[in-house]
Design a protein around this motif. Structure first.
Motif, PDB file in Angstrom:
ATOM      1  N   LYS A 121       0.754  -1.160   0.018  1.00  0.00           N
ATOM      2  CA  LYS A 121       0.099  -0.216   0.113  1.00  0.00           C
ATOM      3  C   LYS A 121       1.020   1.280   0.059  1.00  0.00           C
ATOM      4  O   LYS A 121       0.232   2.451  -0.491  1.00  0.00           O
ATOM      5  CB  LYS A 121      -0.966   0.065   1.405  1.00  0.00           C
ATOM      6  N   TYR A 122       2.053   1.114   0.689  1.00  0.00           N
ATOM      7  CA  TYR A 122       2.671   2.341   0.894  1.00  0.00           C
ATOM      8  C   TYR A 122       4.310   2.052   0.380  1.00  0.00           C
ATOM      9  O   TYR A 122       4.789   0.993   0.541  1.00  0.00           O
ATOM     10  CB  TYR A 122       2.970   2.649   2.342  1.00  0.00           C
ATOM     11  N   ASN A 146       7.669   3.035   1.525  1.00  0.00           N
ATOM     12  CA  ASN A 146       8.504   3.575   2.797  1.00  0.00           C
ATOM     13  C   ASN A 146       9.388   2.975   3.063  1.00  0.00           C
ATOM     14  O   ASN A 146       9.820   2.103   2.384  1.00  0.00           O
ATOM     15  CB  ASN A 146       7.581   4.312   3.986  1.00  0.00           C
ATOM     16  N   PRO A 160       1.564   6.473  -2.150  1.00  0.00           N
ATOM     17  CA  PRO A 160       1.801   7.369  -1.000  1.00  0.00           C
ATOM     18  C   PRO A 160       2.861   6.907  -0.199  1.00  0.00           C
ATOM     19  O   PRO A 160       3.321   5.382   0.148  1.00  0.00           O
ATOM     20  CB  PRO A 160       0.720   7.524  -0.463  1.00  0.00           C
ATOM     21  N   THR A 161       3.789   7.567   0.731  1.00  0.00           N
ATOM     22  CA  THR A 161       4.314   7.024   1.808  1.00  0.00           C
ATOM     23  C   THR A 161       3.651   6.538   3.122  1.00  0.00           C
ATOM     24  O   THR A 161       4.074   5.883   4.013  1.00  0.00           O
ATOM     25  CB  THR A 161       5.320   8.205   2.395  1.00  0.00           C
ATOM     26  N   GLY A 162       2.353   7.062   3.191  1.00  0.00           N
ATOM     27  CA  GLY A 162       1.647   6.602   4.172  1.00  0.00           C
ATOM     28  C   GLY A 162       1.553   7.640   5.427  1.00  0.00           C
ATOM     29  O   GLY A 162       0.976   7.540   6.331  1.00  0.00           O
ATOM     30  N   SER A 176       3.386  12.122  -1.352  1.00  0.00           N
ATOM     31  CA  SER A 176       3.887  10.915  -2.298  1.00  0.00           C
ATOM     32  C   SER A 176       5.174  10.772  -2.346  1.00  0.00           C
ATOM     33  O   SER A 176       6.081  11.485  -1.850  1.00  0.00           O
ATOM     34  CB  SER A 176       3.558  11.808  -3.775  1.00  0.00           C
ATOM     35  N   ALA A 177       5.806   9.514  -2.701  1.00  0.00           N
ATOM     36  CA  ALA A 177       6.908   8.841  -2.387  1.00  0.00           C
ATOM     37  C   ALA A 177       8.018   9.566  -2.958  1.00  0.00           C
ATOM     38  O   ALA A 177       9.110   9.737  -2.488  1.00  0.00           O
ATOM     39  CB  ALA A 177       7.048   7.458  -2.583  1.00  0.00           C
TER      40      ALA A 177
END
Length: 506
Positions: A230-231, A233, A245-247, A251-252
């Protein structure tokens, strides 16, 4: 089994004859001695994998020896040169590698069935095909899943998601990784694009140490066949979806803290606790043999601060061709393995030079790959220098331009954390990888350009987009020369050619 006199066999097993054997001419068959008792075929094959195709193996278990045959003599020479600088280790035991008197291995298949089956599995993965299974030899059923479950034992030192990616991407495309802690143990799920790659990684890496004497990999196939990330990171990553997304609402791709541990945060590991000597990552000793290309070491070095490891970042290169060598040519060649800050050709000894890299890990990486290579017709020797830095001359005193400061150079390959360059660190090879090729430049143009650097172009292949290609010179020495001459060559239209050593052949 060999078609050779029994003397050569006893000579190989006897240290008293070692002197004579060290002078054996190069051969694609290598003789490996002093192996630990329980060693497996896979572990011996893993010593040779980074240097090219392994075509045969013979284990002499009673004598703690093995013979390993590589696909080409050139691959064997690169392997011996590499392990001259970095002591090869199997299960934390130093082993000895030298050229064999045999030019090829003729093995009796009945006695060597298991070894042949392991070799077949490894070769199949290297060739990208699936191994043909012979149930009488070794159970090579199709791998059940592209997902591996990885547990790390003896984790005395942090292992980041990026380090895992560097290690496992040696065996194929890593698509997704999820890391977590369970029962107080660091674990990871890692998904390859192809189950055959997962099988090869498991064959080669299970039971190996990431760093010297610690961080042991335990690898099984997962029951899952697809991971849902999901993320993006430092705990999980989907390399096929950089937009996740990074959570934490960002955004990453904005966030460089994704690259695991920020440099500096682990200074306490490196400066105290007695870890420094056992954890010089790019030494290769005790650490995973397929990483001898040391991509993982370089990757980890970029993230894990080893500033206290006490290893100087300065190298001494000697036996140089003083008519030909320049600070710029040494900057380009050593720059394949690290970011060169300064180069000084010695005023009173112009066949020697000091080369300062960003840190001790890069210096060891460059030394292990370049010591013993032929440059401008002479065999270059590379050792760690006792100097901590290379001093710049006072203004106006360097009239022969022997010293050059490259600290601000835009050509550093490893400045950017997580750069793809970390994954593409290979020993010098006759085949070069070219990128950033300008539109409209064809095969003939590039063949001509590389022939003009004084070599013979043996083969050439464009990648699909024609922005990258492979070009094969007739020797490693010619390829080194071409790389020094043509890396960053201006092709016009703001396109500068990028040249690297390749692990592929054409």
């Amino acid at each position: 089994m060999y078609g050779s006199s029994p003397n050569s066999m006893t000579a190989n097993g006897s240290d008293s004859k070692k002197q004579r054997l060290d002078e054996s001419p190069p051969s694609r068959v290598l003789h490996i001695r002093k192996l630990p008792n329980e060693v497996s075929e896979t572990e011996v094959i893993a010593l040779g994998l980074p240097f090219g195709k392994v075509t045969n193996i013979l284990m002499l278990k009673g004598k703690n020896q093995a013979f390993l045959e590589l696909g080409t003599e050139e691959a064997a020479i690169t392997m011996v040169n590499y392990y001259t600088a970095v002591t090869p280790q199997v299960r934390n035991t130093p082993v000895f590698i030298q050229y064999s008197n045999h030019k090829e291995l003729k093995t009796d298949s009945a006695l060597n069935q298991r070894a042949q089956a392991v070799l077949q599995a490894v070769s199949a993965v290297q060739d990208g095909s699936s191994p043909s299974s012979d149930p009488g030899v070794l159970d090579l059923a199709p791998p059940p899943s592209p997902v591996l479950r990885i547990i790390i034992d003896n984790m005395f030192y942090p292992v980041t998601l990026d380090v895992l990616q560097q290690i496992f991407s040696k065996f194929g495309t890593v698509m997704k990784i999820i890391t977590f802690t369970k029962n107080n143990q660091f674990q990871a799920l890692l998904q390859f694009s192809d189950p055959v790659n997962a099988q090869q990684a498991k064959l080669s890496l299970d039971g190996q140490n990431i760093y010297n004497s610690c961080c042991t990999l335990r690898i099984d196939f997962s029951k899952l066949v697809n991971l849902n990330v999901k993320y993006n990171n430092d705990k999980s990553r989907d390399y096929t979806r950089p937009d996740l997304p990074t959570g934490d609402g960002e955004s990453a791709n904005k966030d460089h803290s994704l690259l695991g541990t920020p440099s500096g945060a682990l200074a306490s590991y490196s400066s105290g606790g007695g870890y420094s000597s056992s954890l010089s990552l790019s030494q290769g000793g005790g650490a995973i043999s397929p990483l001898s290309a040391a991509a993982a070491a370089a990757a980890a070095a970029g993230r894990v601060a080893l500033s206290g490891s006490g290893v100087s970042g300065v190298l001494l290169a000697s036996n140089l061709n003083e008519e030909m060598v320049t600070p710029q040519s040494l900057f380009t060649l050593f720059g394949v393995y690290g970011d060169v800050q300064r180069v000084k050709i010695l005023y009173n000894k112009k066949d020697s030079a000091l080369i300062q890299l960003s840190d001790g890990n890069q210096a060891q990486l460059a030394m292990s790959h370049l010591n013993g290579q032929k440059v401008f017709g002479k065999v270059m020797r590379v050792t760690l220098s006792k100097h901590q830095t290379v001093a710049l001359p006072r203004e106006g005193l360097d009239d022969q331009l022997l010293t050059k400061d490259f600290s601000g150079s835009p050509l550093h390959r490893f400045k950017k954390p997580g750069s793809k360059n970390f994954q593409n660190i290979f020993p010098p090879s006759a085949t070069l990888h070219l990128s950033n090729i300008r539109d409209g430049v064809g095969e003939e143009d590039l063949r001509l350009l590389f022939s003009n650097s004084g070599g013979t172009v043996k083969a050439f292949k464009f990648f699909q987009d024609r922005k990258m290609s492979l070009i094969q010179m007739s020797s490693v020495e010619e390829a080194i020369q071409a790389l020094m001459d043509l890396h960053n060559y201006d092709m016009g239209g703001n396109h500068h050619l990028k040249v690297s050593f390749s692990k592929s052949t054409i």
